[in-house]
Design a protein around this motif. Structure first.
Motif, PDB file in Angstrom:
ATOM      1  N   ASP A   1       0.856  -1.137   0.328  1.00  0.00           N
ATOM      2  CA  ASP A   1       0.304   0.219   0.034  1.00  0.00           C
ATOM      3  C   ASP A   1       1.241   1.363   0.213  1.00  0.00           C
ATOM      4  OD1 ASP A   1      -2.718   1.327   0.328  1.00  0.00           O
ATOM      5  OD2 ASP A   1      -1.496   2.460   1.901  1.00  0.00           O
TER       6      ASP A   1
ATOM      7  N   LYS B   1       1.981   1.518  -3.343  1.00  0.00           N
ATOM      8  CA  LYS B   1       1.337   2.564  -4.248  1.00  0.00           C
ATOM      9  C   LYS B   1       1.168   3.711  -4.440  1.00  0.00           C
ATOM     10  CE  LYS B   1      -3.244   1.393  -4.473  1.00  0.00           C
ATOM     11  NZ  LYS B   1      -4.695   0.800  -4.637  1.00  0.00           N
ATOM     12  N   ARG B   2       0.853   3.972  -3.052  1.00  0.00           N
ATOM     13  CA  ARG B   2       1.082   5.122  -1.866  1.00  0.00           C
ATOM     14  C   ARG B   2       1.800   6.624  -2.749  1.00  0.00           C
ATOM     15  NH1 ARG B   2      -0.359   6.540   2.097  1.00  0.00           N
ATOM     16  NH2 ARG B   2       0.360   3.870   2.795  1.00  0.00           N
TER      17      ARG B   2
END
Length: 120
Positions: free
Chosen positions: A106, A109-110
């Motif tokens: 995550d 991804k960010r």
């Protein structure tokens, strides 16, 4: 191949914690169940750093096969302490591994993987 949960079961069979009961703070629980593995994690982390420190000081940062063998053993000890602490807290090591990878994916991804702080 050994899974984290299989390792956790095997580690459980080797647990031997001292008896340190503190009734006022922890409701008459054996506090060594938590403190002993937590202190062991710190100690084993220090031992890994000690091997690496000697590599930097004595060998210009070169890590040889003997160093890798020592570090492997210390990481194994660290894994045992982490696993037994998780076990005492009722945490599955497979859950720990899976949630950690999900968190890191995550962050990737960010695009905050290189940032600092727990909640990013």
């Amino acid at each position: 191949m050994l899974t984290f949960n299989q390792y956790q079961q095997l580690a459980r069979e080797t647990k031997q914690f001292p008896d340190i009961y503190v009734g006022d703070l922890f409701g008459s629980q054996n506090v060594a169940r938590y403190i002993y593995p937590a202190m062991g994690m710190a100690e084993e982390t220090g031992e890994v750093l000690s091997v690496l420190n000697k590599c930097v000081r004595n060998d210009n940062g070169i890590v040889d096969e003997e160093d890798i063998n020592r570090i492997t053993k210390e990481i194994g000890d660290l894994l045992w302490f982490m696993t037994t602490l998780a076990d005492e807290l009722g945490i599955s090591m497979n859950d720990v591994a899976e949630s950690n990878i999900a968190k890191l994916k995550d962050r990737m991804k960010r695009d905050v993987i290189k940032s600092s702080g727990d909640n990013r």
